[in-house]
Design a protein around this motif. Structure first.
Motif, PDB file in Angstrom:
ATOM      1  N   GLU A   1      38.381  15.330  14.625  1.00  0.00           N
ATOM      2  CA  GLU A   1      38.498  14.190  15.546  1.00  0.00           C
ATOM      3  C   GLU A   1      37.830  14.715  16.849  1.00  0.00           C
ATOM      4  O   GLU A   1      36.934  13.900  17.756  1.00  0.00           O
ATOM      5  CB  GLU A   1      39.941  13.770  15.794  1.00  0.00           C
ATOM      6  N   GLU A   2      37.963  16.131  17.019  1.00  0.00           N
ATOM      7  CA  GLU A   2      37.355  16.677  18.294  1.00  0.00           C
ATOM      8  C   GLU A   2      35.698  17.011  18.038  1.00  0.00           C
ATOM      9  O   GLU A   2      34.883  17.538  18.836  1.00  0.00           O
ATOM     10  CB  GLU A   2      38.058  18.069  18.641  1.00  0.00           C
ATOM     11  N   GLY A   3      35.424  16.701  16.819  1.00  0.00           N
ATOM     12  CA  GLY A   3      33.747  17.093  16.406  1.00  0.00           C
ATOM     13  C   GLY A   3      33.680  18.736  16.057  1.00  0.00           C
ATOM     14  O   GLY A   3      32.471  18.834  15.881  1.00  0.00           O
ATOM     15  N   ILE A   4      34.488  19.421  15.763  1.00  0.00           N
ATOM     16  CA  ILE A   4      34.466  20.777  15.463  1.00  0.00           C
ATOM     17  C   ILE A   4      34.009  20.657  14.161  1.00  0.00           C
ATOM     18  O   ILE A   4      33.218  21.350  13.813  1.00  0.00           O
ATOM     19  CB  ILE A   4      35.696  21.628  15.543  1.00  0.00           C
ATOM     20  N   VAL A   5      34.698  19.863  13.251  1.00  0.00           N
ATOM     21  CA  VAL A   5      34.255  20.006  11.684  1.00  0.00           C
ATOM     22  C   VAL A   5      33.664  18.682  11.477  1.00  0.00           C
ATOM     23  O   VAL A   5      34.137  17.475  11.518  1.00  0.00           O
ATOM     24  CB  VAL A   5      35.547  20.179  10.847  1.00  0.00           C
ATOM     25  N   ASP A   6      32.342  18.965  11.067  1.00  0.00           N
ATOM     26  CA  ASP A   6      31.362  17.733  10.735  1.00  0.00           C
ATOM     27  C   ASP A   6      31.717  17.360   9.398  1.00  0.00           C
ATOM     28  O   ASP A   6      31.535  15.983   9.078  1.00  0.00           O
ATOM     29  CB  ASP A   6      30.066  18.211  10.979  1.00  0.00           C
ATOM     30  N   LYS A   7      31.885  17.964   8.360  1.00  0.00           N
ATOM     31  CA  LYS A   7      32.192  17.572   7.004  1.00  0.00           C
ATOM     32  C   LYS A   7      33.110  18.510   6.565  1.00  0.00           C
ATOM     33  O   LYS A   7      32.804  19.668   6.671  1.00  0.00           O
ATOM     34  CB  LYS A   7      30.931  17.560   6.091  1.00  0.00           C
ATOM     35  N   TYR A   8      34.048  17.943   5.649  1.00  0.00           N
ATOM     36  CA  TYR A   8      35.093  18.757   4.975  1.00  0.00           C
ATOM     37  C   TYR A   8      34.778  18.420   3.668  1.00  0.00           C
ATOM     38  O   TYR A   8      35.348  17.077   3.058  1.00  0.00           O
ATOM     39  CB  TYR A   8      36.439  18.732   5.399  1.00  0.00           C
ATOM     40  N   VAL A   9      34.616  19.451   2.749  1.00  0.00           N
ATOM     41  CA  VAL A   9      34.576  19.139   1.307  1.00  0.00           C
ATOM     42  C   VAL A   9      35.636  19.929   0.568  1.00  0.00           C
ATOM     43  O   VAL A   9      35.627  21.133   0.657  1.00  0.00           O
ATOM     44  CB  VAL A   9      33.236  19.506   0.572  1.00  0.00           C
ATOM     45  N   THR A  10      36.458  19.286  -0.181  1.00  0.00           N
ATOM     46  CA  THR A  10      37.385  20.064  -1.009  1.00  0.00           C
ATOM     47  C   THR A  10      37.777  19.488  -2.248  1.00  0.00           C
ATOM     48  O   THR A  10      37.316  18.312  -2.429  1.00  0.00           O
ATOM     49  CB  THR A  10      38.862  19.771  -0.073  1.00  0.00           C
ATOM     50  N   ASP A  11      38.153  20.460  -3.254  1.00  0.00           N
ATOM     51  CA  ASP A  11      38.590  19.972  -4.400  1.00  0.00           C
ATOM     52  C   ASP A  11      40.132  19.701  -4.721  1.00  0.00           C
ATOM     53  O   ASP A  11      40.447  19.468  -5.750  1.00  0.00           O
ATOM     54  CB  ASP A  11      38.374  21.146  -5.375  1.00  0.00           C
ATOM     55  N   PHE A  12      40.659  19.382  -3.568  1.00  0.00           N
ATOM     56  CA  PHE A  12      42.291  19.210  -3.636  1.00  0.00           C
ATOM     57  C   PHE A  12      42.555  18.014  -2.730  1.00  0.00           C
ATOM     58  O   PHE A  12      42.702  17.943  -1.459  1.00  0.00           O
ATOM     59  CB  PHE A  12      43.075  20.363  -3.085  1.00  0.00           C
ATOM     60  N   PRO A  13      42.261  16.966  -3.280  1.00  0.00           N
ATOM     61  CA  PRO A  13      42.578  15.557  -2.351  1.00  0.00           C
ATOM     62  C   PRO A  13      44.128  15.731  -1.808  1.00  0.00           C
ATOM     63  O   PRO A  13      44.906  16.015  -2.537  1.00  0.00           O
ATOM     64  CB  PRO A  13      42.281  14.354  -3.368  1.00  0.00           C
ATOM     65  N   GLU A  14      44.347  15.169  -0.459  1.00  0.00           N
ATOM     66  CA  GLU A  14      45.690  14.981  -0.089  1.00  0.00           C
ATOM     67  C   GLU A  14      45.454  13.610   0.741  1.00  0.00           C
ATOM     68  O   GLU A  14      44.558  13.073   1.239  1.00  0.00           O
ATOM     69  CB  GLU A  14      45.889  15.911   1.083  1.00  0.00           C
ATOM     70  N   GLU A  15      46.499  12.929   0.632  1.00  0.00           N
ATOM     71  CA  GLU A  15      46.779  11.568   1.093  1.00  0.00           C
ATOM     72  C   GLU A  15      46.205  11.491   2.575  1.00  0.00           C
ATOM     73  O   GLU A  15      45.653  10.500   3.005  1.00  0.00           O
ATOM     74  CB  GLU A  15      48.286  10.855   1.089  1.00  0.00           C
ATOM     75  N   GLU A  16      46.519  12.456   3.473  1.00  0.00           N
ATOM     76  CA  GLU A  16      46.296  12.269   4.906  1.00  0.00           C
ATOM     77  C   GLU A  16      44.720  12.229   5.149  1.00  0.00           C
ATOM     78  O   GLU A  16      44.313  11.830   6.239  1.00  0.00           O
ATOM     79  CB  GLU A  16      46.984  13.444   5.593  1.00  0.00           C
ATOM     80  N   ILE A  17      43.926  12.853   4.184  1.00  0.00           N
ATOM     81  CA  ILE A  17      42.440  12.590   4.324  1.00  0.00           C
ATOM     82  C   ILE A  17      41.656  11.768   3.499  1.00  0.00           C
ATOM     83  O   ILE A  17      40.612  12.015   3.902  1.00  0.00           O
ATOM     84  CB  ILE A  17      41.836  14.345   4.463  1.00  0.00           C
ATOM     85  N   LEU A  18      42.170  11.164   2.566  1.00  0.00           N
ATOM     86  CA  LEU A  18      41.375  10.395   1.744  1.00  0.00           C
ATOM     87  C   LEU A  18      41.025   9.235   2.712  1.00  0.00           C
ATOM     88  O   LEU A  18      41.826   8.567   3.390  1.00  0.00           O
ATOM     89  CB  LEU A  18      42.539   9.890   0.597  1.00  0.00           C
ATOM     90  N   GLY A  19      39.907   8.856   2.454  1.00  0.00           N
ATOM     91  CA  GLY A  19      39.204   7.835   3.060  1.00  0.00           C
ATOM     92  C   GLY A  19      38.617   7.845   4.220  1.00  0.00           C
ATOM     93  O   GLY A  19      37.904   7.370   4.794  1.00  0.00           O
ATOM     94  N   MET A  20      38.626   9.262   4.815  1.00  0.00           N
ATOM     95  CA  MET A  20      37.962   9.757   6.117  1.00  0.00           C
ATOM     96  C   MET A  20      36.433  10.004   5.673  1.00  0.00           C
ATOM     97  O   MET A  20      36.059  10.523   4.840  1.00  0.00           O
ATOM     98  CB  MET A  20      38.445  10.815   6.643  1.00  0.00           C
ATOM     99  N   ASP A  21      35.696   9.447   6.663  1.00  0.00           N
ATOM    100  CA  ASP A  21      34.153   9.336   6.449  1.00  0.00           C
ATOM    101  C   ASP A  21      33.816  10.837   6.409  1.00  0.00           C
ATOM    102  O   ASP A  21      32.724  11.192   5.860  1.00  0.00           O
ATOM    103  CB  ASP A  21      33.588   8.652   7.847  1.00  0.00           C
ATOM    104  N   GLU A  22      34.267  11.784   7.219  1.00  0.00           N
ATOM    105  CA  GLU A  22      34.098  13.120   7.352  1.00  0.00           C
ATOM    106  C   GLU A  22      34.520  14.040   6.139  1.00  0.00           C
ATOM    107  O   GLU A  22      34.139  15.087   6.158  1.00  0.00           O
ATOM    108  CB  GLU A  22      34.347  13.798   8.606  1.00  0.00           C
ATOM    109  N   VAL A  23      35.208  13.416   5.276  1.00  0.00           N
ATOM    110  CA  VAL A  23      35.744  14.128   4.270  1.00  0.00           C
ATOM    111  C   VAL A  23      35.311  13.827   2.820  1.00  0.00           C
ATOM    112  O   VAL A  23      35.387  12.638   2.592  1.00  0.00           O
ATOM    113  CB  VAL A  23      37.354  14.088   4.329  1.00  0.00           C
ATOM    114  N   LEU A  24      34.900  14.852   1.893  1.00  0.00           N
ATOM    115  CA  LEU A  24      34.559  14.478   0.482  1.00  0.00           C
ATOM    116  C   LEU A  24      35.555  15.215  -0.325  1.00  0.00           C
ATOM    117  O   LEU A  24      35.649  16.449  -0.338  1.00  0.00           O
ATOM    118  CB  LEU A  24      33.152  14.972   0.115  1.00  0.00           C
ATOM    119  N   CYS A  25      36.516  14.130  -1.039  1.00  0.00           N
ATOM    120  CA  CYS A  25      37.434  14.674  -1.763  1.00  0.00           C
ATOM    121  C   CYS A  25      36.997  14.851  -3.149  1.00  0.00           C
ATOM    122  O   CYS A  25      36.512  13.714  -3.989  1.00  0.00           O
ATOM    123  CB  CYS A  25      38.675  14.013  -1.775  1.00  0.00           C
ATOM    124  N   VAL A  26      36.845  15.732  -3.847  1.00  0.00           N
ATOM    125  CA  VAL A  26      36.517  16.027  -5.414  1.00  0.00           C
ATOM    126  C   VAL A  26      37.826  16.128  -6.114  1.00  0.00           C
ATOM    127  O   VAL A  26      38.841  16.768  -5.723  1.00  0.00           O
ATOM    128  CB  VAL A  26      35.669  17.283  -5.654  1.00  0.00           C
TER     129      VAL A  26
END
Length: 388
Positions: free
Chosen positions: A245-270
Motif C-alpha cells: 500500500e505504501e509503494g515499497i513493494v511493487d510486486k510480490y511473487v510467492t509459491d504459498f498463496p494466503e487468503e489475505e493477499i489473493l486477488g491483489m493486483d501487486e501479488v502473483l500467487c503460484v
C-alpha cells in the motif's frame, strides 16, 4: 526383511531401489521398520515401536512429529537439494513475471474477441498498458545461499544481473559452488537497502519465522520486487500488505498463496509448484530411499533433521552396532567398557552429537551376544540399539 510403509505417491524409480529380497512395501504395513512419505500428515499417527526411520521425499518436515521421533530414536531424513533445480527455474520465472507484466497481458489478451474489430489492432493499441522492465543490470538480493539459493544466484548472474548474497551460515560446499561474480552482503540490512529484487531461500525455523516484517520493509527501496519460494511464514503478511500500500513493494511473487493477499493486483500467487516436476519428484524419491536404505542396512545417517550426520564405511568381516542415545557425558566410555569386559575388540568407532541427542557406530570383530546388547540398552540415556 525390512518392512516399509509408503504414504503418498512415491516415484517408482525410487521404490525400485528397495529390492524385493530385503524389503516389503505397502500402504497398510503393520509394525514397519521405515516410512517413506511426502505430504501425508503424520503428527497424529501412533508411531509403532518397530519404527526406526522416516524419510521425507522433500525438504519440509512440518508434517512429521520431530520431537516425538527424536525421543523414540526414530531418525528423520529429508532430501535437501533434490528439488533445487526445479525451485531455481521457477524462481527465475518469478523474476521475469515480476518485471514484465506477462500474466496481466495474457489475461487481457484472452478477454479479446473479433466482435469489436480485429484482434491484432487491439493488441497493438492495448499492449502499452503492460510495459515492463528488464532484469539485466538490476541488483538481485538472495537471502540464503544453500542448495537453491546458490543456483538462483548463479543463474541470475549469468542473466547479467548484479547479485548480492547474504547467508551467515553458508556451508563450504555452497561457497565452492557459488559464482565468483556474486557479491557478499555483510548484513541483511545491506542487502535489503541495495536490492531491486529480493528472493528468499531459507528454511522455516523459529529464528527465521517472520524474518521479513515492518522493520525490514522500511529498509527496502521503493518499488522493490519480492519473491518467496521458501515458506509463507517467513514474511509477515500484515506488514507485507502495508508495504504494498505504501509503494515499497511493487510486486510480490510467492509459491504459498494466503487468503489475505489473493486477488491483489501487486501479488502473483503460484499454487506451490516449486518441486512439481517429474524430475524433482524422482530425485527426491531416489534420495529418500537411499537414505532410508543406508540407515536400515548400514546404520549410516545422511541428511537427518533430528540426529547428527554419521557415516562410516563398512569393513568385512565385522558386525556393526548402531546406538541412538541422549547426549550425556561418559556414554561412549560406558559402552566401550562393556565391550572390553566381554573381550570384544572394536575395529572402528564413530560418535557424533546434535543438540540433546547423539549417535554411535561401532564395528566389532565378533557378534555381540544378547546379554551384551541388553547391558548396553540398560545404560541410562540409551534410546535404541541395533546389531547390523
Amino acid at each position: 526383511m525390512y518392512k516399509i510403509q509408503v504414504f503418498n505417491k512415491i516415484s517408482q524409480k525410487g521404490l525400485e531401489l528397495l529390492g524385493k529380497d530385503k524389503y516389503i512395501l505397502g500402504t497398510d504395513i503393520q509394525e514397519p521398520d521405515g516410512i517413506l512419505v511426502r505430504s501425508q500428515e503424520l503428527k497424529n499417527m501412533d508411531l509403532p515401536s518397530s519404527l526406526k526411520a522416516i524419510a521425507r521425499a522433500g525438504v519440509g518436515v512440518n508434517n512429521i512429529p520431530i520431537d516425538s521421533c527424536s525421543e523414540k530414536g526414530i531418525i528423520v531424513f529429508n532430501t535437501p537439494g533434490a528439488n533445487a533445480n526445479a525451485v531455481k527455474e521457477l524462481t527465475i520465472c518469478g523474476l521475469l513475471l515480476a518485471s514484465r507484466k506477462i500474466i496481466e497481458g495474457i489475461e487481457w489478451t484472452n478477454s479479446l474477441s473479433n466482435e469489436d474489430g480485429p484482434i491484432d489492432k487491439k493488441v497493438e493499441q492495448g499492449k502499452k498498458a503492460f510495459k515492463g522492465g528488464e532484469i539485466k543490470g538490476k541488483r538481485l538480493g538472495v537471502i540464503g545461499l544453500g542448495a537453491i539459493g546458490v543456483l538462483v544466484a548463479n543463474a541470475a548472474h549469468s542473466l547479467d544481473m548484479e547479485v548480492l548474497g547474504y547467508d551467515p551460515f553458508m556451508s563450504i560446499d555452497s561457497a565452492w559452488n557459488l559464482s565468483r561474480g556474486v557479491d557478499k552482503a555483510e548484513t541483511l540490512q545491506e542487502l535489503l537497502e541495495k536490492s531491486d529484487f529480493i528472493t528468499i531461500h531459507v528454511p522455516l525455523l523459529e529464528q527465521t519465522k517472520y524474518m521479513i516484517g515492518r522493520e525490514e520493509f522500511s529498509l527496502m527501496k521503493k518499488g522493490v520486487k519480492l519473491l518467496n519460494f521458501s515458506r509463507n511464514e517467513l514474511i509477515d503478511v500484515v506488514a507485507l500488505k502495508e508495504a504494498i500500500e505504501e509503494g515499497i513493494v511493487d510486486k510480490y511473487v510467492t509459491d504459498f498463496p494466503e487468503e489475505e493477499i489473493l486477488g491483489m493486483d501487486e501479488v502473483l500467487c503460484v499454487p506451490h509448484l516449486g518441486a512439481s516436476t517429474a524430475e524433482s519428484e524422482e530425485n527426491c524419491a531416489i534420495m529418500a530411499v537411499n537414505e532410508l536404505k543406508d540407515y536400515l542396512e548400514n546404520g549410516n545417517i545422511r541428511n537427518s533433521v533430528n540426529y547428527p550426520e554419521c557415516v562410516m564405511p563398512r569393513r568385512s568381516p565385522s558386525y556393526r552396532i548402531s546406538i541412538v542415545n541422549h547426549n550425556i557425558p561418559n556414554m561412549v566410555g560406558q559402552i566401550t567398557t562393556l565391550l572390553a569386559d566381554a573381550h570384544i575388540n572394536i575395529d572402528n568407532l564413530l560418535n557424533k552429537s546434535k543438540g540433546k541427542y547423539a549417535y554411535t557406530l561401532l564395528d566389532v570383530a565378533e557378534q555381540p551376544t544378547k546379554e551384551i546388547i541388553d547391558s548396553i540398552e540398560n545404560i541410562e540415556g540409551i534410546i535404541r540399539v541395533r546389531v547390523l
